[in-house]
Design a protein around this motif. Structure first.
Motif, PDB file in Angstrom:
ATOM      1  N   UNK A 362      -1.232  19.399 -58.730  1.00 30.67           N
ATOM      2  CA  UNK A 362      -0.839  20.758 -58.318  1.00 30.67           C
ATOM      3  C   UNK A 362      -1.430  21.121 -56.957  1.00 30.67           C
ATOM      4  N   UNK A 363      -2.677  20.739 -56.742  1.00 28.44           N
ATOM      5  CA  UNK A 363      -3.296  21.031 -55.436  1.00 28.44           C
ATOM      6  C   UNK A 363      -2.586  20.284 -54.319  1.00 28.44           C
ATOM      7  N   UNK A 364      -2.203  19.050 -54.582  1.00 26.26           N
ATOM      8  CA  UNK A 364      -1.479  18.279 -53.558  1.00 26.26           C
ATOM      9  C   UNK A 364      -0.121  18.906 -53.255  1.00 26.26           C
ATOM     10  N   UNK A 365       0.524  19.468 -54.266  1.00 26.79           N
ATOM     11  CA  UNK A 365       1.822  20.113 -54.062  1.00 26.79           C
ATOM     12  C   UNK A 365       1.700  21.344 -53.176  1.00 26.79           C
ATOM     13  N   UNK A 366       0.522  21.964 -53.176  1.00 27.83           N
ATOM     14  CA  UNK A 366       0.309  23.120 -52.302  1.00 27.83           C
ATOM     15  C   UNK A 366       0.265  22.686 -50.830  1.00 27.83           C
ATOM     16  N   UNK A 367       0.013  21.415 -50.609  1.00 24.12           N
ATOM     17  CA  UNK A 367      -0.019  20.892 -49.232  1.00 24.12           C
ATOM     18  C   UNK A 367       1.362  20.416 -48.823  1.00 24.12           C
ATOM     19  N   UNK A 368       1.864  19.391 -49.498  1.00 24.16           N
ATOM     20  CA  UNK A 368       3.200  18.876 -49.157  1.00 24.16           C
ATOM     21  C   UNK A 368       3.680  17.935 -50.257  1.00 24.16           C
ATOM     22  N   UNK A 369       4.993  17.782 -50.345  1.00 24.99           N
ATOM     23  CA  UNK A 369       5.580  16.863 -51.324  1.00 24.99           C
ATOM     24  C   UNK A 369       5.219  15.420 -50.982  1.00 24.99           C
ATOM     25  N   UNK A 370       5.193  15.133 -49.692  1.00 23.33           N
ATOM     26  CA  UNK A 370       4.863  13.765 -49.264  1.00 23.33           C
ATOM     27  C   UNK A 370       3.467  13.366 -49.712  1.00 23.33           C
ATOM     28  N   UNK A 371       2.508  14.264 -49.548  1.00 24.72           N
ATOM     29  CA  UNK A 371       1.136  13.965 -49.943  1.00 24.72           C
ATOM     30  C   UNK A 371       1.021  13.891 -51.473  1.00 24.72           C
ATOM     31  N   UNK A 372       1.808  14.701 -52.160  1.00 27.13           N
ATOM     32  CA  UNK A 372       1.827  14.661 -53.625  1.00 27.13           C
ATOM     33  C   UNK A 372       2.301  13.296 -54.104  1.00 27.13           C
ATOM     34  N   UNK A 373       3.361  12.776 -53.488  1.00 31.73           N
ATOM     35  CA  UNK A 373       3.889  11.463 -53.874  1.00 31.73           C
ATOM     36  C   UNK A 373       2.895  10.353 -53.564  1.00 31.73           C
ATOM     37  N   UNK A 374       2.066  10.557 -52.561  1.00 30.62           N
ATOM     38  CA  UNK A 374       1.034   9.575 -52.230  1.00 30.62           C
ATOM     39  C   UNK A 374      -0.099   9.618 -53.258  1.00 30.62           C
ATOM     40  N   UNK A 375      -0.425  10.814 -53.736  1.00 26.93           N
ATOM     41  CA  UNK A 375      -1.564  10.982 -54.638  1.00 26.93           C
ATOM     42  C   UNK A 375      -1.227  10.650 -56.091  1.00 26.93           C
ATOM     43  N   UNK A 376       0.006  10.928 -56.503  1.00 29.57           N
ATOM     44  CA  UNK A 376       0.392  10.767 -57.914  1.00 29.57           C
ATOM     45  C   UNK A 376       0.040   9.393 -58.498  1.00 29.57           C
ATOM     46  N   UNK A 377       0.489   8.292 -57.882  1.00 26.28           N
ATOM     47  CA  UNK A 377       0.191   6.986 -58.481  1.00 26.28           C
ATOM     48  C   UNK A 377      -1.301   6.669 -58.497  1.00 26.28           C
ATOM     49  N   UNK A 378      -2.051   7.198 -57.543  1.00 27.00           N
ATOM     50  CA  UNK A 378      -3.498   6.957 -57.522  1.00 27.00           C
ATOM     51  C   UNK A 378      -4.178   7.659 -58.696  1.00 27.00           C
ATOM     52  N   UNK A 379      -3.772   8.895 -58.966  1.00 23.84           N
ATOM     53  CA  UNK A 379      -4.344   9.620 -60.106  1.00 23.84           C
ATOM     54  C   UNK A 379      -3.854   9.028 -61.423  1.00 23.84           C
ATOM     55  N   UNK A 380      -2.597   8.559 -61.448  1.00 22.38           N
ATOM     56  CA  UNK A 380      -2.074   7.912 -62.660  1.00 22.38           C
ATOM     57  C   UNK A 380      -2.867   6.641 -62.967  1.00 22.38           C
ATOM     58  N   UNK A 381      -3.218   5.898 -61.918  1.00 22.14           N
ATOM     59  CA  UNK A 381      -4.028   4.690 -62.109  1.00 22.14           C
ATOM     60  C   UNK A 381      -5.397   5.042 -62.682  1.00 22.14           C
ATOM     61  N   UNK A 382      -5.966   6.172 -62.232  1.00 19.02           N
ATOM     62  CA  UNK A 382      -7.257   6.610 -62.775  1.00 19.02           C
ATOM     63  C   UNK A 382      -7.124   7.011 -64.235  1.00 19.02           C
ATOM     64  N   UNK A 383      -5.963   7.563 -64.599  1.00 20.97           N
ATOM     65  CA  UNK A 383      -5.737   7.937 -65.995  1.00 20.97           C
ATOM     66  C   UNK A 383      -5.640   6.685 -66.867  1.00 20.97           C
ATOM     67  N   UNK A 384      -5.040   5.636 -66.337  1.00 21.63           N
ATOM     68  CA  UNK A 384      -4.977   4.353 -67.069  1.00 21.63           C
ATOM     69  C   UNK A 384      -6.382   3.788 -67.265  1.00 21.63           C
ATOM     70  N   UNK A 385      -7.197   3.834 -66.208  1.00 13.35           N
ATOM     71  CA  UNK A 385      -8.573   3.342 -66.316  1.00 13.35           C
ATOM     72  C   UNK A 385      -9.367   4.184 -67.327  1.00 13.35           C
ATOM     73  N   UNK A 386      -9.098   5.471 -67.332  1.00  9.47           N
ATOM     74  CA  UNK A 386      -9.739   6.346 -68.319  1.00  9.47           C
ATOM     75  C   UNK A 386      -9.371   5.903 -69.735  1.00  9.47           C
ATOM     76  N   UNK A 387      -8.081   5.611 -69.959  1.00  6.61           N
ATOM     77  CA  UNK A 387      -7.620   5.195 -71.292  1.00  6.61           C
ATOM     78  C   UNK A 387      -8.307   3.897 -71.724  1.00  6.61           C
ATOM     79  N   UNK A 388      -8.484   2.982 -70.788  1.00  6.36           N
ATOM     80  CA  UNK A 388      -9.178   1.728 -71.112  1.00  6.36           C
ATOM     81  C   UNK A 388     -10.618   2.014 -71.549  1.00  6.36           C
ATOM     82  N   UNK A 389     -11.280   2.865 -70.814  1.00  6.11           N
ATOM     83  CA  UNK A 389     -12.679   3.196 -71.125  1.00  6.11           C
ATOM     84  C   UNK A 389     -12.762   3.964 -72.451  1.00  6.11           C
ATOM     85  N   UNK A 390     -11.816   4.843 -72.665  1.00  7.12           N
ATOM     86  CA  UNK A 390     -11.747   5.620 -73.912  1.00  7.12           C
ATOM     87  C   UNK A 390     -11.645   4.657 -75.107  1.00  7.12           C
TER      88      UNK A 390
END
Length: 645
Positions: A362-390
């Motif tokens: 949501x914070x990235x969307x306040x900046x720009x759609x382009x930056x949001x698309x850049x950030x999304x897969x990086x945060x999704x990857x962190x969510x996957x790593x979280x699931x592994x640790x969980x």
């Protein structure tokens, strides 16, 4: 005449526009004491006061100007009749700078220049103040005076034969300088702290600038633009100078090291607030040419700040979701019973984690759609790593706490949590760039849930094995009593498991359903019973049908999702009951159609029970499998999971 002039040109009196009749009789149509905004009609003004008084033959080119004196022009200036004063000054100027060079004309030149100085000061004071002034008749007078002077400059440059060292006077250039000066003065007037809720002084200063920009440009569009000819490009002229103020401010602050919050705000300003909220504000949209405004940040600066922002955002989200997991794991080890919400065990873990993840997007969307698309897969990857640790922490907990009092509730609450994560991923990871992360996340969570179900159902399945052994022993095959005991055990076991979420509870019911059918069919095919008597085969088929019905009735009442299992046992019973080889072939073909993973050994196991079939007949039935080929399963795998040695 002078009283009429005074009535028409009271400065900013706020009167309604006067008709020619009102002007002629010196009357006002405004109610006493009530001020109204008005705009004087320039044509009426010129008709009354732009006096070219002439004598002689109108066809004669010699025109003698009367009654235009330094004193009359001074009165016009004092009464704010700038347009008339400018026009009369030009006439007087032309006479003074003619070829006559006597003492009187020399003195008149001084008076003319003195009057020009007074008029210029007053006109450009109005221009400077017009950025906030709403007295439009005064603004109109000032603009017309400038236009008269520009017109005379052009005439002098192209046509005049007289020498005038004061021409061209360049009032339009003076106007440009005055606009710049007025904008700079407005920016200097800004308060140091206009917003109480800003995260920093940087956001306060930009917010103040933005408010002034919108306010002043809106005023310019509504109150100034209509008084200028198009070639002045008044909106863009003012906007350019405000933009320069933004540029200067941006260049100043970017010379210092910025905090993460300041970088976030600066990117929001450059990518969204300034171009979209301010420049595309409805009153401003279409009046400002954005292509003429230089970018507030250089491409390199933008890349640097964006990279810094993305790195910080990823690190922040990663840190907080792992802190949430660590706190949750501490609760597992304490052994306290989880809280309940709507009669199911509940944890805030998925809420905390997903809020952090969604907050980053949501914070990235306040900046720009382009930056949001850049950030999304990086945060999704962190969510996957979280699931592994969980999953890893949960496996460690199960290994060390097998005898914990609240082990089952802790397993249940985490299975509920897993389902919430999967539901979020299913509905929010639909972008092409997130598909890989969606698959990885779901794979980990399903393994996590399998682990939970296995632990929850382990003791039940272990207990049921002893009952299924009774089915396999002697003549007790498929006995009604044993199956009743099995169903009773299952019902008693699952009763306290209603603290699972509905979807998880249904999955658990389906797994028990699958286990019972699989175990029953396996025992049936593995039992080396060979019945040649037709009545014995019919009796066995009836017993199998009774067991199938008990299983069907119970799991239907529990809304088992594995409805595809229901016909399976009935079909096996029908094969055992039938005597006609053709009918048996048809029934086997129907079984293969529904459960195409059935193999030769499985059919042989069923046919072995029918001891009255010849080898040739068995072979003809098995030939049905040849036509199955590689046909896809209509239903999930079943027979392929049953290994017959």
């Amino acid at each position: 005449m002078s009283s009429n002039i005074f009535n028409v040109f009271k400065m900013c009196a706020g009167k309604q526009p006067l008709t020619e009749n009102d002007i002629e009789h010196g009357t006002s149509r405004d109610p006493p004491g009530k001020k109204k905004h008005r705009l004087l009609h320039i044509k009426a003004i010129k008709k009354l006061f732009y006096c070219k008084r002439t004598t002689g033959d109108p066809n004669n080119q010699q025109i003698i100007h009367e009654n235009i004196t330094a004193e009359s022009i001074q009165r016009d200036i004092d009464q704010k009749l700038f347009s008339k004063a400018s026009n009369d000054l030009i006439m007087l100027e032309q006479e003074c700078y003619s070829n006559t060079d006597d003492e009187l004309h020399h003195e008149n030149k001084k008076k003319v220049e003195s009057l020009y100085k007074v008029l210029e000061d007053m006109v450009f004071t109005v221009i400077k103040d017009s950025i906030t002034m709403e007295c439009e008749e005064l603004i109109e007078q000032a603009v017309q005076a400038i236009l008269e002077q520009e017109k005379e400059d052009n005439r002098y440059i192209t046509d005049s034969k007289d020498y005038n060292p004061e021409r061209p006077r360049k009032w339009k250039q003076k106007w440009i300088s005055t606009v710049k000066e007025s904008v700079n003065d407005r920016v200097k007037e800004l308060p140091e702290d206009e917003t109480n809720n800003s995260s920093s002084s940087l956001s306060q200063s930009f917010t103040s600038l933005g408010k002034i920009f919108k306010k002043d440009l809106t005023h310019i569009i509504y109150h100034l633009k209509q008084h200028y000819p198009d070639d002045f490009d008044v909106c863009n002229s003012y906007a350019q100078h405000y933009h320069q103020a933004f540029l200067a401010h941006t260049n100043t602050i970017t010379e210092f090291e910025l905090s993460d919050k300041d970088i976030f705000f600066l990117l929001c300003w450059v990518h969204d607030i300034y171009p979209n909220v301010i420049l595309k504000d409805p009153p401003l949209a279409g009046n400002i040419d954005e292509t003429r405004l230089k970018s507030l940040l250089s491409p390199q600066k933008i890349r640097d700040y964006e990279s810094s922002y993305v790195s910080t955002e990823v690190f922040t989200v990663k840190t907080w979701i792992n802190k949430s997991l660590d706190l949750e794991a501490q609760l597992w080890n304490v052994g306290k019973e989880p809280e309940k919400l709507d009669e199911t065990y509940h944890t805030e873990l998925h809420i905390d984690v997903l809020q952090n993840f969604s907050g980053g997007i949501r914070r990235a969307m306040e900046i720009s759609e382009r930056l949001t698309n850049r950030l999304k897969p990086l945060l999704a990857a962190e969510l996957v790593e979280f699931a592994k640790r969980y999953k890893s922490l949960f496996e460690e907990f199960l290994e060390k706490n097998k005898n914990q009092q609240n082990l089952r509730p802790t397993i249940i609450v985490n299975m509920n949590c897993c389902w919430n994560f999967r539901d979020f991923v299913t509905h929010n990871f639909n972008d092409a760039q997130l598909q890989r992360h969606k698959e990885n996340m779901n794979s980990i969570l399903l393994e996590f849930e399998d682990l939970g179900y296995n632990v929850l159902l382990q003791s039940l399945f272990q207990e049921l094995k002893s009952h299924f052994k009774k089915i396999s022993q002697g003549n007790g095959l498929c006995s009604y009593k044993v199956m009743s005991e099995i169903i009773e055990k299952v019902e008693k076991y699952i009763d306290p498991l209603t603290t699972l979420k509905t979807s998880c509870h249904q999955e658990m019911i389906g797994r028990i359903h699958f286990y019972l059918v699989t175990e029953y069919v396996t025992r049936l095919m593995k039992k080396k019973v060979c019945l040649k008597n037709m009545d014995q085969l019919k009796t066995l088929a009836n017993q199998i049908n009774e067991s199938a019905k008990m299983i069907d009735d119970f799991f239907s009442s529990q809304d088992s999702p594995r409805v595809w299992l229901i016909p399976l046992i009935y079909k096996i019973a029908e094969i055992i009951r039938l005597q006609d080889i053709g009918a048996i072939q048809i029934e086997v073909a129907a079984l293969v159609e529904e459960y195409s993973d059935v193999g030769k050994k499985h059919i042989e196991g069923i046919l072995y029970i029918k001891g009255n079939l010849s080898k040739q007949e068995v072979k003809s039935v098995l030939n049905i499998l040849k036509y199955n080929g590689t046909k896809a399963n209509k239903n999930p795998p079943f027979f392929s999971l049953i290994k017959l040695s």
